[in-house]
Design an enzyme around this catalytic site. Structure first.
Site, PDB file in Angstrom:
ATOM      1  N   ASN A 179      54.858 109.947 -43.475  1.00 52.78           N
ATOM      2  CA  ASN A 179      53.630 109.268 -43.042  1.00 52.78           C
ATOM      3  C   ASN A 179      52.810 108.951 -44.293  1.00 52.78           C
ATOM      4  O   ASN A 179      52.291 109.858 -44.942  1.00 52.78           O
ATOM      5  CB  ASN A 179      52.869 110.218 -42.107  1.00 52.78           C
ATOM      6  CG  ASN A 179      51.616 109.591 -41.540  1.00 52.78           C
ATOM      7  OD1 ASN A 179      51.216 108.490 -41.941  1.00 52.78           O
ATOM      8  ND2 ASN A 179      50.977 110.292 -40.624  1.00 52.78           N
ATOM      9  N   ARG A 221      56.229 106.747 -39.889  1.00 54.94           N
ATOM     10  CA  ARG A 221      55.107 106.241 -39.112  1.00 54.94           C
ATOM     11  C   ARG A 221      54.694 104.896 -39.703  1.00 54.94           C
ATOM     12  O   ARG A 221      54.432 104.796 -40.906  1.00 54.94           O
ATOM     13  CB  ARG A 221      53.936 107.206 -39.194  1.00 54.94           C
ATOM     14  CG  ARG A 221      52.730 106.661 -38.483  1.00 54.94           C
ATOM     15  CD  ARG A 221      51.548 107.570 -38.618  1.00 54.94           C
ATOM     16  NE  ARG A 221      50.417 106.984 -37.923  1.00 54.94           N
ATOM     17  CZ  ARG A 221      49.196 106.964 -38.412  1.00 54.94           C
ATOM     18  NH1 ARG A 221      48.929 107.480 -39.586  1.00 54.94           N
ATOM     19  NH2 ARG A 221      48.221 106.420 -37.723  1.00 54.94           N
ATOM     20  N   HIS A 247      47.316 104.860 -32.242  1.00 52.78           N
ATOM     21  CA  HIS A 247      47.548 106.250 -31.820  1.00 52.78           C
ATOM     22  C   HIS A 247      48.667 106.342 -30.769  1.00 52.78           C
ATOM     23  O   HIS A 247      48.704 107.282 -29.964  1.00 52.78           O
ATOM     24  CB  HIS A 247      46.274 106.897 -31.236  1.00 52.78           C
ATOM     25  CG  HIS A 247      45.195 107.144 -32.256  1.00 52.78           C
ATOM     26  ND1 HIS A 247      43.870 106.899 -32.010  1.00 52.78           N
ATOM     27  CD2 HIS A 247      45.255 107.606 -33.526  1.00 52.78           C
ATOM     28  CE1 HIS A 247      43.154 107.211 -33.076  1.00 52.78           C
ATOM     29  NE2 HIS A 247      43.974 107.631 -34.025  1.00 52.78           N
ATOM     30  N   ARG A 270      33.924 105.151 -39.009  1.00 56.38           N
ATOM     31  CA  ARG A 270      34.052 103.786 -38.471  1.00 56.38           C
ATOM     32  C   ARG A 270      33.075 103.584 -37.323  1.00 56.38           C
ATOM     33  O   ARG A 270      32.846 104.498 -36.533  1.00 56.38           O
ATOM     34  CB  ARG A 270      35.478 103.557 -37.976  1.00 56.38           C
ATOM     35  CG  ARG A 270      36.468 103.300 -39.101  1.00 56.38           C
ATOM     36  CD  ARG A 270      37.883 103.236 -38.572  1.00 56.38           C
ATOM     37  NE  ARG A 270      38.655 104.398 -38.991  1.00 56.38           N
ATOM     38  CZ  ARG A 270      39.825 104.751 -38.483  1.00 56.38           C
ATOM     39  NH1 ARG A 270      40.371 104.045 -37.529  1.00 56.38           N
ATOM     40  NH2 ARG A 270      40.453 105.816 -38.935  1.00 56.38           N
ATOM     41  N   GLU A 312      52.412 114.320 -33.001  1.00 55.57           N
ATOM     42  CA  GLU A 312      52.953 112.996 -33.316  1.00 55.57           C
ATOM     43  C   GLU A 312      54.261 113.091 -34.093  1.00 55.57           C
ATOM     44  O   GLU A 312      55.165 112.284 -33.910  1.00 55.57           O
ATOM     45  CB  GLU A 312      51.905 112.207 -34.118  1.00 55.57           C
ATOM     46  CG  GLU A 312      50.686 111.893 -33.270  1.00 55.57           C
ATOM     47  CD  GLU A 312      49.476 111.423 -34.061  1.00 55.57           C
ATOM     48  OE1 GLU A 312      48.730 112.288 -34.551  1.00 55.57           O
ATOM     49  OE2 GLU A 312      49.287 110.209 -34.194  1.00 55.57           O
TER      50      GLU A 312
END
Ligand code: ADP
Length: 435
Positions: free
Chosen positions: A38, A120, A209, A270, A414
């Site tokens: 990742n 990923r 996600h 964010r 994940e």
């Protein structure tokens, strides 16, 4: 063992997710090791998992790649993580460093007997509704999506190149954050802009996600006793990045992030949803360039911007409980936005069987879960205070027995989903007559 030998194992397991915590493989049971990679723009994280149990053999992280001194953490099993400072000019050097730690460890055989690598990849555009075995065409498609995820996809591709060099003889598989949401209907993914912007530039909602939603939804069906094909669930993934998804019959029907991971919920730094006119006003009144506004919305807004103190929820909760009004206000805006989306998604699904909270905040903060779910009894959502308080970090039901909507905490995994997809596609490639 080779990947072909696990064919039978794969059929038997049929990708039913292991119970959490994952059971250790029984003695004599065949296993296969999958490396999960990742990459961020200046970081590379890897996890070596033994499948199908999903047990972590080793993990490593290099941060500040390209800086004067990069920082690495490496850990085997439950051993204490070892920290290093190193010179890692690029992602290839970072991966080489971690692989050397792996090789040098007395408990690890060779470089971990890696049989496949799962990557990923943040943005798959409209190309990918599923994970894909990486070939030149897939590389081109990841490249095509650079415009859609300029911070993420180039870094993901660097990771793929570095891992392909390190493991040239094993299959590499791309697992896309966007793939899970490719089931959205146009009414949910189109923006009300001139249609040519969609046709020409693929400007639309994608959502992210996805690997987390895939894992948590499957786990939620098992825990809540739901038939995946006849279920309505809402998942709140609340980490540094935050998003929600409405999932009907196992298919994503709506999600809060958009073309990029900037829209929707309030996040660490964010902004989430804002009136787009604000951008022009900020340029005008603060005399900022568009690039500066881009940074403001991505890196200096959200919880950090609201509180003027921190983007990390733990820090905010600490200050808020010590009486800091702005930190409390940031928490209030964060929770209210999620409540608003819960209502929206209950309408989209025409009801809801179960809600799951996941990722750092969702998994560990009973205070936030309580504030989000307060006063929702009108929608059939009632938390049990005691269950909620003792649920942090575990899989647990937190609603009362007579709450018509079940509410659960389901820690995400994940890496496991990426490793499962890598194993599945690597095996399929071996079986292909074209292999
Ligand atoms: P990422 O999106 O980077 O994977 P995580 O899923 O690890 O992030 O979530 C990080 C967020 O979770 C941070 O805001 C952190 O403060 C928050 N968090 C972690 N533990 C707790 C806790 N015990 N209480 C409140 N927030 C927590």
């Amino acid at each position: 063992m080779s990947i072909v030998d696990i064919e039978d194992l794969f059929r038997r397991s049929d990708y039913v997710l292991p119970e959490t915590p994952p059971p250790f493989t029984l003695p004599g049971e065949p296993t296969v090791n999958i490396l999960v990679v990742n990459c961020g723009s200046s970081s590379l994280k890897f996890d070596l998992l033994t499948m199908p149990a999903g047990r972590e053999i080793a993990s490593g992280l290099v941060e500040r790649i390209g800086a004067v001194a990069a920082l690495a953490t490496f850990q085997v099993g439950d051993e204490k993580p070892v920290r290093h400072s190193l010179d890692a000019g690029d992602h290839g050097a970072a991966l080489d460093f971690l692989l050397k730690q792996l090789r040098d460890h007395p408990d690890i055989e060779g470089d971990g007997n890696v049989e496949a690598v799962g990557h990923r990849v943040v943005h798959g555009g409209e190309h990918f509704a599923e994970s894909a075995l990486i070939d030149d065409e897939v590389i081109d498609a990841i490249h095509d999506a650079f415009d859609l995820a300029p911070l993420h996809n180039p870094a993901n591709l660097k990771g793929i190149r570095a891992a392909q060099q390190a493991f040239p003889d094993v299959p590499h598989v791309a697992v896309f954050d966007t793939a899970f949401h490719q089931t959205l209907e146009p009414e949910a993914y189109l923006y009300a802009l001139p249609n040519r912007l969609y046709r020409r530039h693929k400007m639309r909602r994608y959502g992210f996600h996805g690997t987390s939603y895939a894992y948590v939804s499957r786990r939620l069906y098992e825990l809540a006793g739901l038939e995946p094909d006849a279920s309505k669930v809402i998942i709140c993934h609340l980490g540094n990045g935050c998003s929600m998804a409405a999932i009907r019959d196992g298919r994503s029907v709506d999600t809060s992030m958009g073309m990029t991971p900037l829209s929707g919920l309030v996040m660490g730094t964010r902004c989430g949803d804002i009136d787009p006119s604000l951008i022009f006003d900020i340029v005008d009144k603060e005399e900022m360039t568009l690039a500066e506004v881009h940074a403001l919305l991505n890196r200096y807004s959200g919880l950090l911007g609201l509180s003027g103190y921190a983007g990390d929820m733990r820090d905010l909760l600490e200050e808020a409980s010590a009486g800091d009004a702005r930190c409390q206000q940031a928490v209030d805006v964060f929770c209210y936005q999620i409540k608003r989306y819960l209502g929206m998604y209950m309408a989209a699904l025409n009801g809801c069987d179960a809600i799951a909270f996941t990722a750092g905040i969702g998994t560990y903060s009973d205070v936030i879960r309580e504030q989000i779910c307060a006063d929702l009894d009108g929608l059939g959502i009632v938390l049990d205070a005691g269950r909620n308080e003792s649920a942090n970090g575990t899989e647990a039901q937190i609603s009362t027995d007579d709450s018509s909507v079940q509410v659960w905490v389901v820690p995400t995994n994940e890496e496991l989903v990426i490793a499962q997809d890598a194993m599945k596609l690597a095996l399929a490639a071996k079986q292909s007559p074209y292999a």
